[in-house]
Write an enzyme that holds these catalytic residues in place. Structure first.
Site, mmCIF file in Angstrom:
data_model
loop_
_atom_site.group_PDB
_atom_site.id
_atom_site.type_symbol
_atom_site.label_atom_id
_atom_site.label_comp_id
_atom_site.label_asym_id
_atom_site.label_seq_id
_atom_site.Cartn_x
_atom_site.Cartn_y
_atom_site.Cartn_z
ATOM 1 N N GLU A 51 36.090 -7.597 32.632
ATOM 2 C CA GLU A 51 35.227 -6.374 32.587
ATOM 3 C C GLU A 51 36.290 -5.519 33.295
ATOM 4 O O GLU A 51 36.653 -5.546 34.301
ATOM 5 C CB GLU A 51 33.742 -6.039 33.689
ATOM 6 C CG GLU A 51 33.265 -4.715 33.243
ATOM 7 C CD GLU A 51 32.085 -4.460 33.991
ATOM 8 O OE1 GLU A 51 31.644 -3.254 33.836
ATOM 9 O OE2 GLU A 51 31.825 -5.374 35.107
ATOM 10 N N ASP A 125 36.907 6.658 31.680
ATOM 11 C CA ASP A 125 37.314 8.009 31.515
ATOM 12 C C ASP A 125 38.007 8.137 29.973
ATOM 13 O O ASP A 125 38.964 7.309 29.828
ATOM 14 C CB ASP A 125 38.334 8.384 32.796
ATOM 15 C CG ASP A 125 38.514 9.738 32.766
ATOM 16 O OD1 ASP A 125 39.001 10.237 31.474
ATOM 17 O OD2 ASP A 125 38.957 10.429 33.891
ATOM 18 N N ASP A 159 29.575 6.695 26.830
ATOM 19 C CA ASP A 159 28.809 7.967 26.701
ATOM 20 C C ASP A 159 29.630 8.846 25.838
ATOM 21 O O ASP A 159 29.180 9.788 25.068
ATOM 22 C CB ASP A 159 28.611 8.700 28.027
ATOM 23 C CG ASP A 159 29.887 8.953 28.675
ATOM 24 O OD1 ASP A 159 30.330 7.932 29.256
ATOM 25 O OD2 ASP A 159 30.382 10.176 28.931
ATOM 26 N N GLU A 202 26.605 4.645 33.265
ATOM 27 C CA GLU A 202 25.654 4.688 32.426
ATOM 28 C C GLU A 202 24.292 5.319 32.824
ATOM 29 O O GLU A 202 23.905 6.293 32.034
ATOM 30 C CB GLU A 202 25.474 3.386 31.738
ATOM 31 C CG GLU A 202 24.307 3.220 30.764
ATOM 32 C CD GLU A 202 24.287 1.998 29.922
ATOM 33 O OE1 GLU A 202 25.006 0.921 30.279
ATOM 34 O OE2 GLU A 202 23.466 2.050 28.975
#
Ligand SMILES: C[S@@+](CC[C@H](N)C(=O)[O-])C[C@H]1O[C@@H](n2cnc3c(N)ncnc32)[C@H](O)[C@@H]1O
Length: 253
Positions: A51, A125, A159, A202
């Site tokens: 990750e 970002d 997002d 999130e």
């Protein structure tokens, strides 16, 4: 630096499953576990999943709990954030979880070709003005190519419409096979136990009414990597500041 942060850093130094290397040491000695994470640390032959930009490591820990037959490593430069996942995985006895504190740009110093089978990129970002810093730019793809096998998988959860559109265009420009794609995860039928894991960022974006986007694609070798040449509308809420998103969505009904 606050006492709390110092205490977290001290703990991180003690944790057996946290690896942090000053760049000078890396340059001088290299990383002895490169190509040997499974042999020297996990003591099994299970696939390794990263990750990248893991923050508190919700995916690293969450996937670690779901899949005991895979090994998970959270990578981030910020130690105080990573401490949360490092502490939790230790307390829960997750032997298949580790953390690496480094710049992602140095990732090839830590993993050998093909050593990593999957990469998760969670709420990065979008770096709207700096393509080369964007974590799905062709610059980063070439780094990932050096640690993934031919059938290596990349997941992006975001997002950001800007990041999502950019990534889908990068994937198209380079003919990378797409396995799944949605611009509204929670209104699709994709949201399973894996995709329902929610990171700290999130949760913040969801609370502000944003749709979550997700794409899963393969990253095979390419002779040349092509940067997409399109204008992408920037995420307005990022330039306004996060608190304004609520105001914006209230205004828009
Ligand atoms: C927006 S936060 C998202 C954190 C987490 N994935 C989440 O969803 O809550 C981005 C994270 O990426 C890390 N990061 C950004 N660029 C990085 C780089 N080049 N190397 C290592 N970490 C980086 C930051 O330190 C930060 O923790």
């Amino acid at each position: 630096m606050g006492k709390n942060k110092l205490a977290k850093f001290a703990k991180m130094e003690e944790y057996p499953h946290v690896f942090q290397y000053p760049f000078a040491t890396l340059q001088e000695k290299g990383f002895e576990m490169k190509g040997r994470w499974n042999e020297l640390f996990f003591k099994n032959n299970n696939p390794i999943v990263l990750e990248l930009g893991c923050g508190k490591g919700e995916y690293t820990v969450g996937l670690g709990k779901l899949f005991s037959g895979k090994n998970f490593i959270g990578v981030d430069i910020k130690g105080a954030r990573m401490w949360t996942g490092a502490k939790q995985s230790l307390e829960e006895g997750l032997n298949n979880v580790a953390f690496l504190r480094t710049h992602i740009e140095l990732i090839t110093h830590f993993f050998a070709q093909g050593e990593v089978s999957e990469i998760w990129i969670t709420f990065p970002d979008p770096q709207m003005s700096k393509t080369s810093k964007r974590m799905t730019s062709t610059r980063f793809m070439q780094l990932y190519r050096n640690i993934l096998p031919q059938d290596g998988i990349i997941h992006l959860k975001t997002d950001s419409n800007f990041m999502f559109v950019y990534t889908t265009e990068m994937v198209k420009s380079n003919s990378l096979p797409v396995l799944f794609e949605t611009d509204d995860l929670y209104n699709s039928d994709l949201a399973d136990d894996i995709l329902k894991i929610q990171t700290f960022y999130e949760q913040q974006w969801l609370a502000r009414g944003l749709n979550i986007k997700y794409i899963k694609f393969l990253c095979p070798e390419r002779d040349t990597w092509i940067e997409p040449e399109i204008e992408i509308e920037k995420d307005s809420y990022r330039s306004f500041g996060r608190s304004n998103v609520l105001n914006q969505s209230t205004k828009n009904g």
